[in-house]
Design a protein around this motif. Structure first.
Motif, short mmCIF file in Angstrom:
data_model
loop_
_atom_site.label_atom_id
_atom_site.label_comp_id
_atom_site.label_asym_id
_atom_site.label_seq_id
_atom_site.Cartn_x
_atom_site.Cartn_y
_atom_site.Cartn_z
N SER A 144 39.53 19.38 50.45
CA SER A 144 39.06 20.16 51.60
C SER A 144 39.99 19.89 52.78
CB SER A 144 37.64 19.75 51.96
OG SER A 144 36.76 19.96 50.87
N GLN A 184 36.33 21.78 48.34
CA GLN A 184 34.99 22.36 48.35
C GLN A 184 34.72 23.04 49.68
OE1 GLN A 184 32.65 18.94 47.34
NE2 GLN A 184 33.82 18.59 45.48
N HIS A 185 35.79 23.40 50.37
CA HIS A 185 35.63 23.91 51.73
C HIS A 185 35.57 25.43 51.76
CE1 HIS A 185 37.50 24.64 55.90
NE2 HIS A 185 36.22 24.45 56.05
N ARG A 240 30.66 28.67 50.41
CA ARG A 240 30.80 28.41 51.85
C ARG A 240 31.46 29.59 52.56
NH1 ARG A 240 30.59 23.79 49.28
NH2 ARG A 240 29.59 21.95 50.17
N PRO A 280 23.92 21.40 49.05
CA PRO A 280 24.37 20.39 50.02
C PRO A 280 23.23 19.95 50.95
CG PRO A 280 25.82 22.31 50.02
CD PRO A 280 24.63 22.67 49.20
N ALA A 281 23.32 18.71 51.42
CA ALA A 281 22.32 18.19 52.35
C ALA A 281 22.26 19.08 53.58
CB ALA A 281 22.69 16.76 52.76
N LYS A 282 21.07 19.36 54.05
CA LYS A 282 20.84 20.12 55.28
C LYS A 282 21.41 21.54 55.22
CE LYS A 282 18.99 16.52 57.26
NZ LYS A 282 19.69 15.41 57.87
N ARG A 284 20.14 24.30 57.39
CA ARG A 284 20.59 24.49 58.77
C ARG A 284 21.80 25.42 58.86
NH1 ARG A 284 20.59 18.64 61.70
NH2 ARG A 284 18.63 17.86 60.89
N TRP A 285 22.21 25.97 57.73
CA TRP A 285 23.33 26.91 57.77
C TRP A 285 22.88 28.31 58.16
CZ3 TRP A 285 26.68 25.98 52.71
CH2 TRP A 285 27.06 24.63 52.66
N SER A 339 26.55 12.39 54.90
CA SER A 339 25.85 13.59 54.43
C SER A 339 25.13 14.27 55.58
CB SER A 339 24.81 13.22 53.37
OG SER A 339 25.43 12.58 52.30
N GLY A 340 25.20 15.56 55.59
CA GLY A 340 24.52 16.31 56.62
C GLY A 340 25.13 17.68 56.75
N GLU A 341 24.70 18.41 57.76
CA GLU A 341 25.14 19.78 57.91
C GLU A 341 26.66 19.87 58.03
OE1 GLU A 341 23.53 21.67 61.34
OE2 GLU A 341 24.70 23.49 61.01
N GLY A 371 28.54 19.00 54.81
CA GLY A 371 28.26 20.05 53.84
C GLY A 371 29.09 21.29 54.09
N ARG A 372 29.17 21.70 55.34
CA ARG A 372 29.95 22.88 55.69
C ARG A 372 31.45 22.64 55.47
NH1 ARG A 372 28.08 27.09 58.78
NH2 ARG A 372 25.96 26.93 59.61
N MET A 373 31.89 21.42 55.76
CA MET A 373 33.31 21.12 55.63
C MET A 373 33.70 20.82 54.19
SD MET A 373 34.49 21.36 58.70
CE MET A 373 35.99 20.42 58.95
N GLY A 374 32.72 20.72 53.30
CA GLY A 374 33.02 20.44 51.91
C GLY A 374 33.59 19.06 51.70
N LEU A 375 33.12 18.09 52.48
CA LEU A 375 33.63 16.72 52.34
C LEU A 375 32.68 15.88 51.50
CD1 LEU A 375 34.86 16.03 55.98
CD2 LEU A 375 36.26 16.36 53.95
N TYR A 414 39.48 18.44 60.33
CA TYR A 414 39.92 17.40 59.38
C TYR A 414 40.91 16.40 60.00
CZ TYR A 414 37.86 20.59 55.98
OH TYR A 414 37.01 21.41 55.29
#
Lengths: 325, 433
Positions: free
Chosen positions: A127, A148-149, A187, A210-212, A215-216, B203-205, B208-212, B281
Motif C-alpha cells: 500500500s 490493499q489500498h 476501497r 476491515p475494522a471500523k 465509518r466509511w 486497526s481502525g478506520e 482500514g482505508r489506507m490498506g495497511l 504514507y
C-alpha cells in the motif's frame, strides 16, 4: 477523421486539461473529473468496436508498465490502451530478480525514469507504493494497484460498466461482497461510487471486513442475502484460496455455502440486478458459473471491455495535461 | 570556551526548576569538581568567590540534564545508522545528559564483555553519560536467560529484550524472578505477538482505508495484563516499555492501585502524533509500537499529567534513507528523537496542558530514580548535569541541523518552543548554542 473521433476531441476539449499529473487514488478526483473521464471513455468504447482502432493522441509518448505483481489482465489492458492511442509501450516485471540484487523499488523507478518515459503504470504489493514512486519520478504515474489500498482504474471501469448498464450511477444500490479486507478494488470502488452518489454496502464474513468499516459511510452486512437485498448491482470480489484454509474462512465449501453467489441467493437482489466481478474468478468459491456466465445478469465480460476504454480515457487525460505542461 | 573541570562555576540569575525538590524559583547554582555544590534561591546569591567562573543566565530556565531510558544507536554493528559519538552529540544538543542504549545491537548486549565494551567506548568517545541495558534473554531471542548477574556487575542498568516481547510466559517469569534477586529493573514491551504480527499501523478506520496491515490496541493490553500477573507472582520491578493505548492504561492503573512495583514509559512520538499524521504514507511516522489514534494519544497525555505514566523517552531509533524510503509496510520503524525530546515535551507546557515541573520530572528525576542514579536532580552532591533552556524561544525543526547520523524525524518542519542554550555534563559544557 470519422465521427466518433471528432466526438472524442470535443469531449477532450470540453473537459480537460486534467488537473493532475498522476492518477493514484480515486480520492484525488472530483465528480466533474469522473464524469469527464467516463464521457471520454464512452467515446473510446465506440472506437474500440471499429475496425481501425488506432489514434495518435499519445504519438511519440512512451509508457512503461512496471508490474511488481503478476497481472496478465491489467497489464495487457493498459498495454492495449496505450497502443491504441499511439504510444510506445514496454512491460517490466522486476519481481524477485531485482529484489534479490538488493535494488529497491525507488532505485528501479529512478532508473526507469532516467530513460524518460512519459507515463509509468505501477502495480506493487505494498500500500502506498505508487504514491511513493510519484514523489521520486518526473513522469506521470498511474496506480495499477498498490497493496490493499487502491486500484483506481478498476473503479473507473466499474463505474463505466454501471453507467452503461443503467444510464446513471447516482442512487444505484451497490453491494460489494467478499474479501473486503484485502481488496484494493473494494476501497477504490467505495470512494468513487460514493462520490458519484451511489449507496454502497459491504458484505462478507467479519474476518474479512476491515475494522471500523462502518465509518466509511457504508452499511456493513455479514449475511449475503440481507446485504444484497434490493441491490441494483452485486459486485463479487476474488477470495484468494490460501485465505480459506482456516485463516479467514474455514474452507472453500463453507465459504461458498454462506458467501458464494448462486442463483438462489441472487434472488434477494432487485429483479434487474447486474452482477460484477473484477476477475479472475474462483468459480464455485465466490461465484457460481451459472450466474457468472448468464449474460442477462452478468457484466463481467463488459467490465473487461470497459477496462481498455477507461484506461484509454485516463491515458488521454494525462497526456492532454502533458501537452499543456 | 569550556571551563576546565577543576574551575568552579556559578550560574547566576536562572529560573531553577528541580522536580525532585519541587523547586521553581529564581536563583543561582554552584558547581565544583563536577558536582553541584549549592543551589541558592532568591535574587541575591551572596558573594561569589573570585575563583568561580560566573555565568549570568539572564532568567533562562535551568533544569537537570535529561535522562533518556530508551535510545538506539547503531554501535556495535550498524554504525551507518548512528555511532555512540554521533548519538551523544545529538543528546548534548538536546539537553540529554544520560541515555541508556538498547541491547539489540550486533553483537547483542547479552554478556558482561559487551556491557563493558559499551561502557568503555562511551567513556572514551562520548560527551554524555551512556549506560547500557542488558538483554533479558540470550540474543534477545526470548528463549534462554542472559547472564543477568554478570551484566549487572559489569554495569548494565536494566534488562530488556528491547523491541521483542518475551512470548514464553515461563521464560518471562524466570527472568523477573531472577532479575529481582539482583535488584534489576526489567523493561518489557507489551505487545501480543500474534495480534501484532506484521502490523504497521493501529486497526481502525484510518488503517482500514489506507490498506495497511494493523494490530488492534488490545494487543498492548493483553501482554501488559500477563506481565502484571507475573509481577504480582514474582514481586519483580517492571517497566512497561512504551504504553501507548487507552485500554492498556486501564490495566496499568489497576496494577498500580494494587501496589505492584510496575512503572511505565511512553514515547514523545506517541504523545505528539496520531495516525492521521501518516498522511500519504510518511514512513517517518512509522514507529514500533505503531502510531495510535487520537483517542489513545489523548489518554496517554492524560496519563502523563496524572503521573500514571512515569517516564517519557525519546525512543531514539536512527534509520538511514534506504530503510525509510520504502513503502510504508516495508519501512523500518523508528524515529530519531534525542534532539527534539525536550522542545516537543515542552509543547504540553505551552499548551497549558501539563505543569512544567511535572513534564521535567518525567525526563529527569523519575527515570533517574528508576535506575538508582544520583543525577536527574539539582541537589548538593549530585553530578552537575545541567541544561540551560530558553523556554519560550521558537524553533522550526530542520532535519539538516540534527546531529544524528540519521535524519528520520517526524518533527520535520514542526514549530516548537524551547531552545537548549547550553548543556553541562559533570560541570563541563558539552553543547553551546
Amino acid at each position: 477523421m470519422n465521427g466518433s473521433v471528432q466526438g472524442l476531441s470535443e469531449v477532450l476539449g470540453r473537459t480537460f486539461p486534467f488537473p493532475r499529473r498522476h492518477f493514484l487514488s480515486v480520492l484525488d478526483l472530483n465528480p466533474v473529473d469522473v464524469a469527464g473521464l467516463l464521457d471520454l471513455a464512452e467515446g473510446f468504447v465506440e472506437l474500440n468496436r471499429q475496425t481501425s482502432k488506432k489514434l495518435d493522441l499519445l504519438k511519440g509518448r512512451t509508457l512503461i508498465n512496471l508490474f511488481f505483481e503478476n497481472s496478465t489482465r491489467t497489464q495487457s489492458s493498459f498495454e492495449l490502451a496505450a497502443k491504441r492511442l499511439g504510444a510506445d509501450t514496454i512491460n517490466m516485471s522486476p519481481r524477485s530478480s531485482s529484489i534479490a540484487k538488493g535494488e529497491t523499488l525507488i532505485d528501479t523507478a529512478v532508473t526507469l525514469n532516467a530513460m524518460r518515459p512519459d507515463i509509468l503504470v505501477v502495480r506493487h504489493g505494498a500500500s502506498g507504493a505508487a504514491s511513493l514512486l510519484a514523489q521520486k519520478v518526473s513522469c506521470s504515474v498511474i496506480n495499477a494497484g498498490d497493496g490493499q489500498h487502491e486500484h483506481p482504474t478498476q473503479a473507473l471501469l466499474d463505474a463505466l460498466s454501471m453507467r452503461r448498464a443503467f444510464g446513471y450511477i447516482a442512487g444505484l444500490r451497490v453491494a460489494i461482497c467478499g474479501d473486503i479486507l484485502h481488496s484494493r478494488v473494494a476501497r477504490s470502488n467505495v470512494g468513487l461510487l460514493q462520490m458519484m452518489g451511489a449507496e454502497v454496502r459491504l458484505v462478507g464474513p467479519p474476518t474479512l471486513i476491515p475494522a471500523k468499516a462502518d465509518r466509511w459511510g457504508v452499511q456493513v452486512f455479514n449475511d449475503l442475502r440481507q446485504g444484497i437485498a434490493g441491490c441494483d448491482v452485486v459486485m463479487m470480489l476474488r477470495l484468494q484460496l490460501e485465505r480459506m484454509d482456516g485463516a479467514f474462512a474455514p474452507s472453500p465449501r463453507e465459504y461458498f455455502r454462506f458467501w458464494g453467489l448462486d442463483r438462489e441467493k441472487l434472488g434477494a437482489a432487485a429483479d434487474h440486478v447486474k452482477v460484477m466481478h473484477p476477475g479472475p474468478m474462483n468459480r464455485g468459491v465466490e461465484i457460481d458459473s451459472d450466474v457468472a456466465d448468464d449474460l442477462t445478469v452478468s457484466l463481467i465480460q463488459d467490465q473487461v471491455e470497459m477496462g481498455v476504454a477507461a484506461r484509454m480515457a485516463v491515458l488521454a487525460a494525462l497526456a492532454a495535461r502533458l501537452e499543456t505542461a | 570556551m569550556s571551563p576546565a573541570p577543576d574551575r568552579p562555576l556559578a550560574i547566576l540569575n536562572a529560573r531553577i526548576v528541580d522536580p525532585a525538590s519541587r523547586l521553581d524559583a529564581r536563583g543561582a547554582l554552584f558547581v565544583r569538581d563536577g558536582v553541584i555544590e549549592a543551589v541558592v534561591t532568591g535574587s541575591d546569591p551572596g558573594a561569589v568567590g573570585a575563583d568561580y567562573e560566573t555565568l549570568d543566565a539572564g532568567g533562562t530556565l535551568l533544569i537537570p540534564g535529561l535522562v533518556d531510558l530508551r535510545v538506539k544507536t547503531g554501535e556495535p554493528g550498524f554504525e551507518t545508522r548512528e555511532t555512540l559519538r554521533s548519538a551523544a552529540e545529538a543528546a548534548a544538543a538536546g539537553g540529554v545528559t544520560t541515555f541508556v542504549v538498547q541491547p539489540d545491537t550486533d553483537p547483542v548486549i547479552d554478556e558482561a564483555s559487551v556491557v563493558d565494551f559499551i561502557r568503555r567506548r562511551a567513556r572514551d568517545s562520548s560527551l554524555v553519560n551512556v549506560l547500557p541495558a542488558g538483554a533479558a534473554t540470550q540474543g534477545c531471542l526470548g528463549e534462554r536467560m542472559a547472564e543477568i548477574g554478570l551484566m549487572a556487575e559489569a554495569g548494565c542498568v536494566y534488562i530488556t529484550d528491547a523491541d521483542r516481547p518475551i512470548l514464553n510466559s515461563k521464560v518471562m517469569r524466570r527472568v523477573l524472578d531472577y532479575a529481582r534477586s539482583f535488584g534489576m529493573l526489567v523493561a518489557h514491551r507489551p505487545a501480543d505477538p500474534w495480534l501484532s504480527e506484521g502490523a504497521a499501523a493501529t486497526s481502525g478506520e484510518f488503517a482500514g482505508r489506507m490498506g495497511l496491515p494493523s494490530a488492534p490496541p488490545e494487543a498492548e493490553k493483553i501482554m501488559l495484563e500477563r506481565d502484571l500477573a507475573l509481577v504480582e507472582m514474582t514481586g519483580a520491578r517492571l517497566l512497561a516499555d512504551q504504553v501507548t493505548t487507552a485500554c492498556a492504561l486501564e490495566s496499568l492503573e489497576r496494577g498500580k492501585r494494587r501496589g505492584l512495583p510496575v512503572f511505565a514509559s511512553t514515547s514523545i512520538n506517541h504523545l505528539t502524533f496520531n495516525e492521521i499524521d501518516i498522511g500519504d504514507y510518511r514512513t517517518f511516522l512509522k514507529f514500533d509500537p505503531p502510531v495510535r489514534g487520537e483517542d489513545d494519544r489523548q489518554a496517554v497525555i492524560e496519563a502523563l499529567a496524572t503521573g500514571l505514566i512515569d517516564v517519557v523517552v525519546s525512543a531514539h531509533a536512527p534509520a538511514p534513507p534506504e530503510d525509510k524510503r520504502l513503502p510504508y509496510a516495508e519501512a523500518t520503524p523508528g524515529a530519531v528523537g534525542l534532539q527534539t525530546l525536550l522542545p516537543a515535551l515542552l509543547a504540553f507546557h505551552h499548551e497549558g496542558r501539563i505543569p512544567l515541573i511535572d513534564l521535567i520530572a518525567a525526563v529527569t528525576v523519575r527515570p533517574a530514580d528508576l535506575l538508582g542514579l544520583k543525577s536527574g536532580r539539582l541537589a548538593r552532591g549530585a553530578p552537575a548535569d545541567l541544561v540551560l533552556c530558553d523556554l519560550d524561544a521558537p524553533l522550526v525543526v530542520d532535519p539538516d541541523r540534527l546531529r544524528s547520523r540519521s535524519r528520520n524525524t517526524p518533527f520535520d518542519g514542526r514549530r516548537l518552543q524551547g531552545v537548549v542554550r547550553r548543556t553541562f555534563v559533570a560541570g563541563r559544557t558539552v553543547f553551546e548554542d
